[in-house]
Design a protein around this motif. Structure first.
Motif, PDB file in Angstrom:
ATOM      1  N   VAL A  96      12.723  24.263  24.602  1.00  7.58           N
ATOM      2  CA  VAL A  96      13.940  24.575  25.365  1.00  7.58           C
ATOM      3  C   VAL A  96      15.126  23.706  24.930  1.00  7.58           C
ATOM      4  N   GLN A  97      14.859  22.628  24.196  1.00  6.84           N
ATOM      5  CA  GLN A  97      15.888  21.629  23.959  1.00  6.84           C
ATOM      6  C   GLN A  97      17.056  22.105  23.102  1.00  6.84           C
ATOM      7  N   SER A  98      16.900  23.218  22.381  1.00  5.51           N
ATOM      8  CA  SER A  98      17.983  23.715  21.529  1.00  5.51           C
ATOM      9  C   SER A  98      19.015  24.542  22.284  1.00  5.51           C
ATOM     10  N   PHE A  99      18.739  24.827  23.557  1.00  8.21           N
ATOM     11  CA  PHE A  99      19.711  25.591  24.338  1.00  8.21           C
ATOM     12  C   PHE A  99      20.847  24.672  24.780  1.00  8.21           C
ATOM     13  N   ILE A 100      22.059  25.094  24.513  1.00  8.74           N
ATOM     14  CA  ILE A 100      23.226  24.245  24.756  1.00  8.74           C
ATOM     15  C   ILE A 100      23.463  24.060  26.244  1.00  8.74           C
ATOM     16  N   GLN A 101      23.304  25.125  27.021  1.00 12.53           N
ATOM     17  CA  GLN A 101      23.450  25.024  28.474  1.00 12.53           C
ATOM     18  C   GLN A 101      22.265  25.697  29.161  1.00 12.53           C
ATOM     19  N   PRO A 102      21.163  24.961  29.283  1.00 19.66           N
ATOM     20  CA  PRO A 102      19.932  25.557  29.823  1.00 19.66           C
ATOM     21  C   PRO A 102      20.045  26.014  31.268  1.00 19.66           C
ATOM     22  N   LEU A 103      21.027  25.491  32.028  1.00 21.25           N
ATOM     23  CA  LEU A 103      21.189  25.916  33.420  1.00 21.25           C
ATOM     24  C   LEU A 103      22.276  26.971  33.585  1.00 21.25           C
ATOM     25  N   SER A 104      22.767  27.496  32.497  1.00 23.87           N
ATOM     26  CA  SER A 104      23.772  28.551  32.565  1.00 23.87           C
ATOM     27  C   SER A 104      23.307  29.690  33.461  1.00 23.87           C
ATOM     28  N   GLY A 105      24.219  30.196  34.293  1.00 20.22           N
ATOM     29  CA  GLY A 105      23.896  31.317  35.172  1.00 20.22           C
ATOM     30  C   GLY A 105      24.175  32.657  34.546  1.00 20.22           C
ATOM     31  N   ASN A 121      33.760  22.960  40.594  1.00 21.13           N
ATOM     32  CA  ASN A 121      32.709  21.958  40.458  1.00 21.13           C
ATOM     33  C   ASN A 121      32.267  21.483  41.835  1.00 21.13           C
ATOM     34  N   GLN A 122      30.968  21.347  42.026  1.00 22.00           N
ATOM     35  CA  GLN A 122      30.439  20.916  43.307  1.00 22.00           C
ATOM     36  C   GLN A 122      30.536  19.402  43.464  1.00 22.00           C
ATOM     37  N   ASP A 123      30.559  18.947  44.724  1.00 24.46           N
ATOM     38  CA  ASP A 123      30.655  17.515  44.962  1.00 24.46           C
ATOM     39  C   ASP A 123      29.314  16.837  44.693  1.00 24.46           C
ATOM     40  N   LEU A 124      29.307  15.508  44.742  1.00 25.27           N
ATOM     41  CA  LEU A 124      28.139  14.739  44.342  1.00 25.27           C
ATOM     42  C   LEU A 124      26.928  15.010  45.222  1.00 25.27           C
ATOM     43  N   SER A 125      27.132  15.159  46.526  1.00 27.28           N
ATOM     44  CA  SER A 125      25.987  15.402  47.410  1.00 27.28           C
ATOM     45  C   SER A 125      25.339  16.748  47.120  1.00 27.28           C
ATOM     46  N   TYR A 170      26.432  30.386  26.712  1.00 26.08           N
ATOM     47  CA  TYR A 170      26.950  29.021  26.788  1.00 26.08           C
ATOM     48  C   TYR A 170      28.441  29.061  26.542  1.00 26.08           C
ATOM     49  N   TYR A 171      29.149  27.999  26.906  1.00 23.10           N
ATOM     50  CA  TYR A 171      30.610  28.039  26.912  1.00 23.10           C
ATOM     51  C   TYR A 171      31.190  26.626  26.943  1.00 23.10           C
ATOM     52  N   ASN A 172      32.500  26.556  26.800  1.00 20.39           N
ATOM     53  CA  ASN A 172      33.232  25.302  26.982  1.00 20.39           C
ATOM     54  C   ASN A 172      33.587  25.155  28.453  1.00 20.39           C
ATOM     55  N   ARG A 173      33.583  23.912  28.923  1.00 16.11           N
ATOM     56  CA  ARG A 173      33.952  23.622  30.307  1.00 16.11           C
ATOM     57  C   ARG A 173      35.104  22.622  30.287  1.00 16.11           C
ATOM     58  N   PRO A 174      36.333  23.087  30.198  1.00 18.07           N
ATOM     59  CA  PRO A 174      37.474  22.165  30.082  1.00 18.07           C
ATOM     60  C   PRO A 174      37.699  21.302  31.313  1.00 18.07           C
ATOM     61  N   GLU A 175      37.154  21.715  32.461  1.00 15.54           N
ATOM     62  CA  GLU A 175      37.318  20.936  33.694  1.00 15.54           C
ATOM     63  C   GLU A 175      36.090  20.072  34.001  1.00 15.54           C
ATOM     64  N   GLY A 176      35.267  19.887  33.003  1.00 15.38           N
ATOM     65  CA  GLY A 176      34.052  19.112  33.240  1.00 15.38           C
ATOM     66  C   GLY A 176      32.922  19.999  33.706  1.00 15.38           C
ATOM     67  N   GLY A 177      31.938  19.409  34.319  1.00 12.48           N
ATOM     68  CA  GLY A 177      30.771  20.164  34.748  1.00 12.48           C
ATOM     69  C   GLY A 177      29.577  19.830  33.867  1.00 12.48           C
ATOM     70  N   GLY A 178      28.455  20.448  34.176  1.00 14.62           N
ATOM     71  CA  GLY A 178      27.255  20.205  33.410  1.00 14.62           C
ATOM     72  C   GLY A 178      26.615  18.855  33.667  1.00 14.62           C
ATOM     73  N   ARG A 179      26.950  18.238  34.801  1.00  7.63           N
ATOM     74  CA  ARG A 179      26.423  16.896  35.080  1.00  7.63           C
ATOM     75  C   ARG A 179      24.923  16.918  35.338  1.00  7.63           C
ATOM     76  N   VAL A 180      24.449  17.903  36.077  1.00  9.31           N
ATOM     77  CA  VAL A 180      23.012  18.000  36.328  1.00  9.31           C
ATOM     78  C   VAL A 180      22.258  18.221  35.014  1.00  9.31           C
ATOM     79  N   THR A 181      22.806  19.069  34.159  1.00 11.90           N
ATOM     80  CA  THR A 181      22.174  19.330  32.865  1.00 11.90           C
ATOM     81  C   THR A 181      22.058  18.070  32.028  1.00 11.90           C
TER      82      THR A 181
END
Length: 302
Positions: free
Chosen positions: A173-182, A231-235, A147-158
């Motif tokens: 699973v709820q204690s994981f800070i960024q469960p979708l981390s790659g 960061n990916q676009d909304l679509s 897990y990490y800091n995202r200074p430019e935003g991100g993590g919207r789906v999460t």
């Protein structure tokens, strides 16, 4: 769950400990048109390969069209095409990130496998050191998540979709800070017994399995500081969200956490405006399939 920080580890001590344990570590990079960032990632990986912190690097590609294969050849990195693994295992090829991860378990024979997304713009040693450190220094750890800091935003789906869902239905699973981390990894002997999904839902599906298979002392998350990526676009995020939600519903039903009274649809309709203010309907066909454990391929895998 155990918590780590990449600053807890030094490369020199990790190499010394790794040698004493006779461990082998493989790094797999899933790629789809990442020519803009893959070279930086390969340079970092090559440095740690030469230092003997990692023993093998492979790139698994999803039909890139931007020359990523040529860039990888400069480093002598093994370049695996997803469809080639499908041919060897005699199964239908389904393009996607999850297929790439599944194929990398087939292609790597190392004791430990770690995955790092190939679109990181500020890649450096800490991503690999942070993920390998806990599994080298703590023999109990079977699965590690970054897990990490995202200074430019991100993590919207999460934060908007995944976290509310897992808090309600998957409390382990709820204690994981960024469960979708790659950025994560684990012991290969466990990954080859797990099922994967072919698309974006692979990250959360593996995490759910890990929390079910392992005790609190066998799972960890490690702080990797700052991560920059496009960061990916909304679509694009909409398509990713519905793909992940589709599989979360399936897993929840399989585990008897909820009951669905009708079949889940396999199409997703969304609308994109043009410069004139008109909206155009698009249809996205969901094709995220469940991939069986590799140990089930007794004649083609060992």
């Amino acid at each position: 769950m155990k918590h780590f920080d990449f600053r807890d580890f030094s490369i020199e001590k990790l190499i010394e400990k790794k040698r004493s344990l006779n461990l082998s570590i493989g790094l797999a990079l899933p790629v789809f048109n990442e020519a803009g960032t893959i070279v930086s990632t390969l340079k970092v990986a090559d440095k740690l390969l030469k230092s003997c912190l990692i023993d093998k690097i492979i790139v698994v590609d999803s039909e890139s069209e931007d020359g990523s294969d040529l860039l990888c050849s400069r480093f002598g990195v093994k370049y695996v095409r997803g469809e080639d693994v499908a041919t060897k295992l005699k199964v239908k090829y389904v393009k996607g990130k999850g297929w790439n991860l599944w194929a990398s378990v087939y292609a790597l024979k190392t004791d430990i496998i770690i995955w790092i997304d190939s679109d990181i713009r500020n890649i450096d040693d800490r991503f690999i050191v942070g993920l390998t450190g806990p599994m080298i220094m703590d023999n109990e750890i079977k699965f590690i998540k970054g897990y990490y800091n995202r200074p430019e935003g991100g993590g919207r789906v999460t934060e908007i979709m995944v976290r509310p869902f897992i808090n309600m239905l998957f409390p382990k699973v709820q204690s994981f800070i960024q469960p979708l981390s790659g950025e994560y990894g684990g012991r290969r002997k466990f990954f080859e017994k797990m099922f994967f999904y072919s698309g974006y839902s692979v990250d959360i599906a593996l995490l759910i399995q890990a929390t079910e298979l392992f005790s609190h002392n066998e799972i960890g998350q490690v702080y990797l500081e700052k991560r920059l990526h496009k960061n990916q676009d909304l679509s694009a995020l909409s398509k990713m969200s519905v793909e992940i939600m589709h599989i979360l519903f399936q897993i929840a039903q399989e585990q008897h956490k909820l009951k669905l009274f009708q079949e889940i649809g396999n199409t997703f309709r969304y609308f994109i405006p043009n410069d004139s203010g008109l909206f155009y309907e698009n249809i996205y066909n969901l094709n995220d399939i469940k991939l069986p454990p590799l140990t089930s391929f007794k004649q083609n895998y060992s």
